[in-house]
Design an enzyme around this catalytic site. Structure first.
Site: not given
Lengths: 260, 637
Positions: B42, B266, B330, B441
């Protein structure tokens, strides 16, 4: 909420790349229209396993249409009878009670079968290795805003970059051509100023590798475009051909020596 | 055990620079003499493999998928943060650092987070140079948006597929190294064991998923970039193949597991439709920038949403949190959705959903502007639900999405096993108890591009590594042990399918170790999980053979590890009697029902040492100090 659809499935089974494959017919009931196609296959496999059978192998991972892992030809159509989706996004509401559904793997000599409907697509990786990158080492990049990229150009590059590398284009093509995939990859980088430096070398090397992998040529039937879950259009193939022609004329000798 | 986090001394803004200087270097000509295994491709794994290859190390990269490009980072939609301040709205490295520490509810390490913020700008530069087509404005420069509760616009995005575009960038960089021979790629391999020789990580045992063969691979260091463990809940937004196995097997070999209870739920996922559900689909929370969350004021109101007049709608986030409104973090958004549905105010057939309404945004901006921003998300929603979100509000419900806990690492990203590094979601380090949107990310790429390439050099330069081969007794023993484990799985020959037991585990976790946790529920889980584990080993039926492609066997192996890991997660949640970030402990809340953190007793990283299956692990605490961002209660009112 369980459903009430009854279906007959003809699923391709094949032990490995060397053995001969065949269709197996399965009847399944209680399918809900809200199930995804892969959830329907999960249900089939659960039933098979309860009967002591191994179940069918099929590739899948993210199940939200972005990883490009799922890869079934359904009633002759890669990713099945809906537009702009991968198999995992196909829902059973697209089928009717009593339907017979034929399920097969991607068929192409460059994608050998591993088992049942699972194929090996490492040939795509080798095409990327040949030139599908911009040669920039970590740490050597200039500031991100140093080069302005016209929005339309950036958007065109993005349209190509949306490719998920699933291989439906190859499966849809009677020649098993990978032109749409390679064109998308070439165009993504060649449209951008960052990618222009290596543009000619890139297109030559990637097309060369595509040929070596045994993918076929293009007959302009556009089946690939129709099958593409990400809406990649065939005009990228035209762009690739243009770039290839230009590059062959100017650069072939420099890059590859006499043989090209 | 004392955990040495190896945080450099000096002011927060100078630590990383100073550390990079102080790290010993490996001479360029000597790098090729070192080999590195990278597990997982990833964002963390691909960026690490590419960067290490470029430096000249011999890299071996492994992934379970057929191509490295398919790792689950690909599914991240919304964006990636960086402190570029291109929007002139007052952002800075310090502010990104500050927001991330605060967003993590003061359970992350300050020094790590500051380094992350420092790397953020380099990441954007690197990705643009690779050809990542970030969103741009008409002047051709990069566009930014505000995301996930941030009060500055610092999020770079690539339509709704930022993860895919960033991963393609990292993957292509890695493929370039494969062509050069500095990275060797091993697809369709699953790591089953970490091999430790003389106290140092020296390799792995993997199963070749095509042939079933067990293979030993030797290296001078092993980097685990294997993602999170959300699939312990069975239903999550993770890919079906995501699992805890690599991290768990390393844990069993001595790597401490930190904060396993920190899970992120989420808020904007598509609701469940039935028992057949195999995974949950997330929609980027960027949707909350323009969508308004509401439910009918009247319980049991079954009118279709367009028939419910404005004054009968309860915009609960906007009312409760006037300054952040629909953009609260969140955990707050998720918990409020659950509370509303628990009161019976939910919508849709299952009543486990709330509306996310775009009608105002469409009125204000026009349908085409909304489509330009969210078109692919709307399309995805319609494909799944058969409802058109341009015309009727979306229905959303929270789902397990990300896990902040992971293997404990020091400032160099090294676990408690020397030579075993852990990157990205698989480690615990940067997000504390709650991850901010667009930070995952950033962390994966910071670890892989800009942190590990420095710190691994420091390890090699300062460590004596003897020659080891795959025939070493440690490798032979690991192989044998895993062969036996596979035989055991195949020979239970019971009556239940793997998926049915996994689903049952998920149910236990969601009910008791999910969004709201209390002592009674956690103790119930701690009784039920071992019982289910016993049921698994008595009554599972794993079909097929070991010497062939066998997805059922793969799933069974991963579930066996989840059945051990789930217990640790519940234990960690039980011991942490405070509420913090994504961990909401019902006994610890304010009078208004908000999370109540307990800094006096729980301001530490809880790292667990494995002592055997079903044996209570040993807890070691790494105290957290906050010298720059002062401990305050998060308030989004």
């Amino acid at each position: 909420m369980s459903g009430n659809m009854n279906l007959t499935l003809k699923i391709w089974t094949q032990k490995n790349a060397k053995s001969k494959g065949q269709f197996e017919t399965i009847k399944i009931g209680g399918i809900s229209p809200d199930m995804s196609f892969l959830e329907m296959l999960d249900t089939v496999n659960e039933q098979q396993m309860k009967e002591g059978k191994e179940g069918f192998a099929f590739d899948h991972d993210c199940r939200e249409g972005i990883c490009g892992m799922c890869s079934l030809v359904i009633n002759g159509l890669p990713h099945g009878p809906d537009n702009l989706i991968t198999t995992c996004q196909l829902h059973m509401r697209k089928f009717k009670d009593g339907d017979t559904i034929v399920i097969e793997p991607w068929r192409a000599s460059a994608f050998p079968v591993i088992r049942d409907c699972v194929v090996d697509r490492y040939s795509f990786d080798r095409i990327i290795q040949a030139g599908g990158f911009i040669s920039v080492n970590t740490g050597s990049a200039p500031d991100a805003s140093a080069i302005a990229v016209p929005k339309d150009q950036s958007e065109r590059a993005f349209d190509a970059a949306a490719c998920v590398g699933c291989g439906a284009c190859v499966a849809a093509c009677k020649n098993s051509s990978a032109m749409l995939f390679v064109a998308a990859k070439v165009s993504h980088l060649n449209y951008l100023p960052q990618g222009k430096v290596e543009a000619k070398r890139r297109v030559l090397a990637m097309v060369d590798q595509m040929d070596k992998e045994g993918f076929g040529n293009c007959s302009n039937l556009y089946e690939c475009e129709a099958a593409c879950p990400k809406g990649i259009t065939v005009d990228f193939i035209a762009k690739m051909n243009r770039e290839y022609l230009g590059a062959t004329a100017i650069y072939a000798e420099k890059v590859y020596g006499e043989e090209m | 055990m004392i955990l040495d986090s190896a945080i450099p001394s000096g002011p927060i803004g100078e630590k990383w620079t100073r550390h990079k200087f102080e790290l010993k270097l490996v001479n360029p000509a000597n790098k090729r003499k070192f080999s590195v295994i990278v597990v997982g491709t990833g964002l963390a794994g691909a960026s690490a493999a590419a960067s290490l290859g470029e430096l000249g190390y011999n890299v071996m990269a492994f992934c379970t998928q057929d191509s490295a490009r398919r790792a689950h980072s690909i599914a991240a939609q919304g964006g990636i943060n960086a402190a570029k301040n291109y929007t002139n709205d007052g952002d800075s490295v310090y502010r990104l650092f500050y927001d991330t520490v605060k967003g993590g509810d003061f359970r992350a390490r300050e020094a790590n987070v500051h380094r992350l913020a420092e790397c953020s700008n380099l990441i954007i530069d690197q990705c643009v140079a690779q050809g990542v087509p970030f969103g741009r404005d008409y002047g051709g420069l990069l566009d930014n948006r505000s995301f996930g509760g941030a009060q500055v616009s610092r999020t770079f995005y690539a339509r709704g597929q930022t993860g895919q575009q960033l991963l393609i960038g990292a993957y292509q960089a890695m493929m370039r190294q494969v062509a050069k021979g500095s990275v060797k790629m091993f697809p369709r391999r699953e790591m089953l064991d970490l091999v430790v020789v003389d106290g140092k990580a020296r390799g792995i045992v993997v199963r070749n998923l095509v042939t079933g063969e067990l293979e030993s691979h030797v290296a001078d260091a092993v980097c685990l970039c294997t993602g999170g463990y959300g699939n312990v809940f069975y239903l999550s937004t993770n890919a079906k193949g995501s699992n805890v196995t690599a991290a768990w097997r390393a844990h069993k070999k001595g790597a401490l597991f930190a904060n396993p209870c920190y899970t992120q739920i989420h808020p904007t996922c598509i609701p469940v439709t039935g028992d057949h559900q195999s995974k949950l689909t997330l929609m980027s929370e960027s949707l909350r920038n323009d969508g308004r969350v509401w439910v009918p004021k009247k319980i049991g109101d079954t009118r279709s949403p367009d028939q419910i007049p404005e004054e009968e709608r309860f915009y609960y986030l906007e009312e409760k949190y006037p300054s952040f409104g629909n953009l609260v973090p969140r955990d707050v958004a998720s918990r409020n959705a659950k509370t509303i549905c628990d009161k019976g105010m939910g919508v849709g057939q299952s009543k486990l959903a709330v509306y996310l309404d775009f009608s105002d945004a469409i009125k204000r901006l026009g349908a085409s502007a909304v489509s330009a921003k969210y078109g692919n998300l709307f399309q995805m929603y319609e494909k799944i639900t058969d409802e058109n979100p341009y015309k009727t509000p979306m229905r959303i419900f929270p789902a397990v999405h990300y896990t902040m806990g992971g293997l404990w690492v020091d400032y160099n990203l090294m676990s408690t096993i020397p030579g075993c590094f852990v990157l990205g979601e698989a480690n615990f380090s940067d997000h504390g108890a709650n991850r901010l949107g667009a930070s995952a990310l950033m962390q994966g790429l910071a670890d892989g591009y800009f942190v590990l390439p420095y710190t691994i050099g420091g390890y090699f330069a300062g460590t004596k590594l003897d020659k080891v081969t795959a025939s070493a007794p440690e490798f032979e023993a690991a192989k044998k042990e895993n062969e036996a484990h596979i035989h055991k799985l195949l020979n239970v020959k019971g009556k239940r399918t793997v998926a049915s037991i996994h689903s049952e585990l998920g149910h236990i976790m969601w009910e008791n170790v999910g969004m709201g946790r209390n002592q009674a529920g956690l103790e119930k889980a701690l009784a039920e999980i071992p019982a289910l584990r016993e049921e698994f080993w008595k009554n599972v039926n794993v079909l097929g053979g070991e010497g062939s492609f066998n997805q059922n066997l793969e799933h069974a192996g991963r579930l066996a590890d989840f059945l051990e890991f789930g217990e640790l997660m519940a234990l960690d949640a039980l011991h942490r009697k405070e509420s913090c970030g994504g961990h909401f402990r019902e006994e610890s809340q304010t009078e208004e029902g908000e999370a109540k953190r307990d800094d006096e007793n729980f301001c530490y990283v809880g790292a667990w040492d494995y002592k055997g299956v079903g044996v209570k692990p040993e807890l070691t605490k790494e105290p957290l100090t906050f010298d720059n961002v002062h401990l305050v209660t998060r308030s989004y009112k």
